[in-house]
Design a protein around this motif. Structure first.
Motif, mmCIF file in Angstrom:
data_model
loop_
_atom_site.group_PDB
_atom_site.id
_atom_site.type_symbol
_atom_site.label_atom_id
_atom_site.label_comp_id
_atom_site.label_asym_id
_atom_site.label_seq_id
_atom_site.Cartn_x
_atom_site.Cartn_y
_atom_site.Cartn_z
ATOM 1 N N ALA A 414 0.717 -1.099 -0.047
ATOM 2 C CA ALA A 414 0.057 0.032 -0.001
ATOM 3 C C ALA A 414 0.954 1.398 -0.040
ATOM 4 N N LEU A 415 2.147 1.142 0.640
ATOM 5 C CA LEU A 415 2.852 2.229 0.533
ATOM 6 C C LEU A 415 3.554 2.546 -0.695
ATOM 7 N N VAL A 416 3.914 1.277 -1.121
ATOM 8 C CA VAL A 416 4.735 1.570 -2.680
ATOM 9 C C VAL A 416 3.426 2.055 -3.627
ATOM 10 N N PHE A 417 2.152 1.392 -3.437
ATOM 11 C CA PHE A 417 1.096 1.956 -4.333
ATOM 12 C C PHE A 417 0.883 3.739 -4.009
ATOM 13 N N LEU A 418 0.786 4.217 -3.001
ATOM 14 C CA LEU A 418 0.737 5.591 -2.719
ATOM 15 C C LEU A 418 1.865 6.367 -3.102
ATOM 16 N N ALA A 419 3.069 5.702 -3.044
ATOM 17 C CA ALA A 419 4.295 6.416 -3.668
ATOM 18 C C ALA A 419 4.357 6.610 -4.932
ATOM 19 N N ASP A 420 3.700 5.763 -5.724
ATOM 20 C CA ASP A 420 3.512 5.648 -7.277
ATOM 21 C C ASP A 420 2.522 6.657 -7.512
ATOM 22 N N PHE A 421 1.601 6.491 -6.722
ATOM 23 C CA PHE A 421 0.191 7.310 -7.029
ATOM 24 C C PHE A 421 0.653 8.965 -7.123
ATOM 25 N N ILE A 422 1.604 9.187 -5.995
ATOM 26 C CA ILE A 422 2.054 10.551 -5.815
ATOM 27 C C ILE A 422 2.859 11.050 -7.031
ATOM 28 N N LYS A 423 3.773 10.214 -7.285
ATOM 29 C CA LYS A 423 4.634 10.763 -8.270
ATOM 30 C C LYS A 423 3.824 10.886 -9.637
ATOM 31 N N VAL A 426 1.549 14.635 -9.137
ATOM 32 C CA VAL A 426 2.204 15.785 -8.837
ATOM 33 C C VAL A 426 2.724 16.380 -10.152
ATOM 34 N N ARG A 427 3.515 17.464 -10.216
ATOM 35 C CA ARG A 427 4.100 18.297 -11.204
ATOM 36 C C ARG A 427 5.373 17.458 -11.427
ATOM 37 N N GLU A 428 6.195 17.500 -12.558
ATOM 38 C CA GLU A 428 7.436 17.160 -12.707
ATOM 39 C C GLU A 428 8.465 17.477 -11.744
ATOM 40 N N GLU A 429 8.573 19.019 -11.473
ATOM 41 C CA GLU A 429 9.404 19.562 -10.831
ATOM 42 C C GLU A 429 9.418 19.226 -9.119
ATOM 43 N N ASP A 430 8.333 18.778 -8.974
ATOM 44 C CA ASP A 430 7.996 18.419 -7.416
ATOM 45 C C ASP A 430 8.756 17.383 -7.105
ATOM 46 N N ILE A 431 9.123 17.392 -5.563
ATOM 47 C CA ILE A 431 10.214 16.699 -5.057
ATOM 48 C C ILE A 431 9.380 15.590 -4.082
ATOM 49 N N CYS A 432 9.313 14.338 -4.187
ATOM 50 C CA CYS A 432 8.354 13.484 -3.297
ATOM 51 C C CYS A 432 9.293 12.973 -2.284
ATOM 52 N N CYS A 433 8.823 12.833 -1.003
ATOM 53 C CA CYS A 433 9.741 12.222 -0.126
ATOM 54 C C CYS A 433 9.051 11.271 0.767
ATOM 55 N N ARG A 434 9.587 10.291 1.348
ATOM 56 C CA ARG A 434 8.878 9.429 2.298
ATOM 57 C C ARG A 434 9.432 9.998 3.866
ATOM 58 N N TYR A 435 8.432 10.703 4.626
ATOM 59 C CA TYR A 435 8.903 11.329 5.922
ATOM 60 C C TYR A 435 9.021 10.120 6.933
#
Length: 519
Positions: A414-423, A426-435
């Protein structure tokens, strides 16, 4: 901008040479200017004193001549007009002392005058100079006044007394101030033709002689030099005159007449040789300086070439052929030799450490997003560059239930699924992080609060409509904050976003709450 060692040394050397040259030239320039001003002050002082002494002697001689004449005409004052006329003609013709000569009785009536064409005989001499002479009854050098002929003059007079000491009048000679007179002969043209000139002032600060007739009778009492002359002082100083010109002036008093002589020269004319001196020094110094710089450049190339080669290889240490390239470098002096040895001995250690660093990933091993360390680096860099940005802090609602019901493996999916969903969202220039855990943080550069909230809402609503690895949709709650409006320190910004996230949870979850955008 990278500066090479060669260019740095050349710059330092060139700066040293230019600084030394500039200091030398400037010191010489100041010394030359000081000497020129000092010499000009002394020259003008001496010249002014010479003119003052000459004028003083002339005036005393004139008074002596008038004294003798007064004694001569005293017996003829009671009606011998022919004797009076002979005497004034004699005074006028024997020298160029006066422009005109007259004998005046005690009532101010002119008894005899030379030259006769002035036609002043029997007229009343009522001008201020005559009135002063009649009143004071003593030898007198008058202040400038307008004569009965309309001329601006000064009068030198001597009283006439009978043998019984009865005051009979005076004999006086006039000097025309705006026409050719004895003052022109005494003071003459100044010895420079560069704007220098001499002028004479009376005790009130009024110009009574000047090479420019238009200046005669001007009041210049505000001139500092003239003020000193009015106090009977002599000397020299640099002064700005009443016309705003910078002058080198010498001045001397003429006590017998309470006059003063000023000899002055424009400062620009005095100092012009210093500019020529600088030009000559520059022309003389440039050839050896250029030759020296060429020699220095050649020496620098020889010294810095090994260091440049070693620096280049150190910068490109990933090249597998580097040890062979280092061995080819011709290190001919101690420092370069030691650096060459140090690079060779540390080559393998360096590559081992690089390999170790490459193993330390900046991404989260489960989700492939940036980990918390990389996240902090991005936040610090954006804040340091003062780049405005927003952050979205979110987590999965009731994630503990997912782990409890479906197990931790499904929870990881589910965490991996959400990470892919976020990427994907969001926009190409946005920075996605696991907090951490089920919390994620998105950094949105150059995004205001409105845009960030829009993206968060889009993410929330889309996720709620998409099946997850659990077979059901997941929901999330999010807090949004803006830099620098909400906070200028990244940790404080995260804390504010976390408070917004907490409010979303308290409000029933599956919500996005943004800050107010103001600190």
């Amino acid at each position: 901008m990278k500066v090479s060692f060669k260019h740095l040394i050349l710059f330092v050397t060139l700066a040293s040479v230019l600084f030394t040259l500039s200091v030398s030239l400037y010191s010489g320039y100041l010394l030359e200017r000081e000497t020129l001003v000092k010499n000009a002050l002394e020259t003008n002082r001496v010249y002014a004193e010479k003119l003052a002494r000459t004028t003083e002697d002339y005036l005393k001689s004139t008074l002596q001549v008038l004294q003798n004449s007064a004694q001569t005409v005293a017996p003829s004052m009671k009606g011998n007009e022919e004797a009076l006329l002979n005497e004034v003609n004699r005074l006028k013709s024997q020298s160029d002392m006066f422009n005109s000569v007259a004998v005046v009785d005690q009532t101010g009536k002119i008894l005899a005058v030379s030259p006769e064409h002035l036609k002043l005989k029997d007229k009343l001499f009522s001008a201020s100079g005559a009135v002063q002479a009649l009143k004071e009854k003593k030898p007198l050098i008058s202040k400038p006044f307008i004569s009965i002929t309309g001329r601006l003059i000064i009068m030198i007079s001597y009283p006439i007394f009978s043998e019984s000491e009865e005051y009979l009048g005076f004999v006086g000679g006039t000097i025309y101030l705006k026409e050719r007179s004895i003052l022109n002969q005494l003071l003459g043209e100044h010895f420079y033709h560069d704007g220098s000139y001499v002028y004479v002032v009376d005790g009130d600060g009024r110009v009574i002689y000047h090479q420019s007739p238009d200046r005669i009778n001007d009041m210049v009492s505000k001139n500092p030099v003239v003020q000193k002359l009015m106090n009977g002082q002599s000397g020299a100083q640099r002064v700005t005159n009443t016309q705003g010109k910078d002058m080198i002036a010498g001045y001397a008093a003429i006590p017998v007449a309470e006059w003063g002589v000023v000899s002055q020269r424009p400062s620009s004319a005095v100092l012009s040789p210093s500019n020529k001196m600088i030009q000559r020094m520059l022309l003389t110094s440039l050839p050896p300086i250029l030759i020296s710089l060429v020699i220095i450049w050649w020496i620098l190339i020889k010294i810095t070439r090994p260091l440049q080669q070693l620096a280049y290889l150190a910068e490109n240490c990933s090249d597998s052929r580097q040890p062979q390239d280092i061995k080819k470098i011709h290190a001919w002096y101690y420092e370069a030799i030691q650096l060459k040895k140090a690079l060779l001995s540390g080559f393998h250690v360096l590559h081992e450490r690089v390999s170790d660093f490459q193993q330390q990933s900046s991404t989260d091993p489960l989700t492939g997003l940036y980990n918390r360390r990389a996240m902090n680096e991005h936040l610090v860099q954006l804040a340091a560059n003062k780049t405005p940005f927003s952050i979205i802090l979110l987590d999965i609602d009731h994630f503990k239930v997912v782990n409890d019901v479906y197990g931790h493996m499904v929870g990881d999916e589910a965490l991996v699924f959400l990470a892919d969903f976020i990427k994907r969202t969001v926009r190409e220039e946005d920075i996605c992080c696991r907090y951490g855990g089920e919390e994620f943080l998105i950094i949105l550069p150059n995004a205001d609060l409105k845009l960030a909230k829009h993206i968060a809402e889009k993410l929330r609503s889309s996720l709620a409509e998409t099946n997850s690895p659990t077979g059901k949709p997941l929901t999330l709650s999010a807090g949004v904050a803006l830099f620098p409006d909400d906070a200028v320190v990244p940790n404080e910004l995260i804390h504010l976003a976390d408070q917004c996230l907490y409010e979303a949870k308290q409000a029933g979850r599956n919500k996005v709450i943004a800050s107010h955008g103001k600190r």
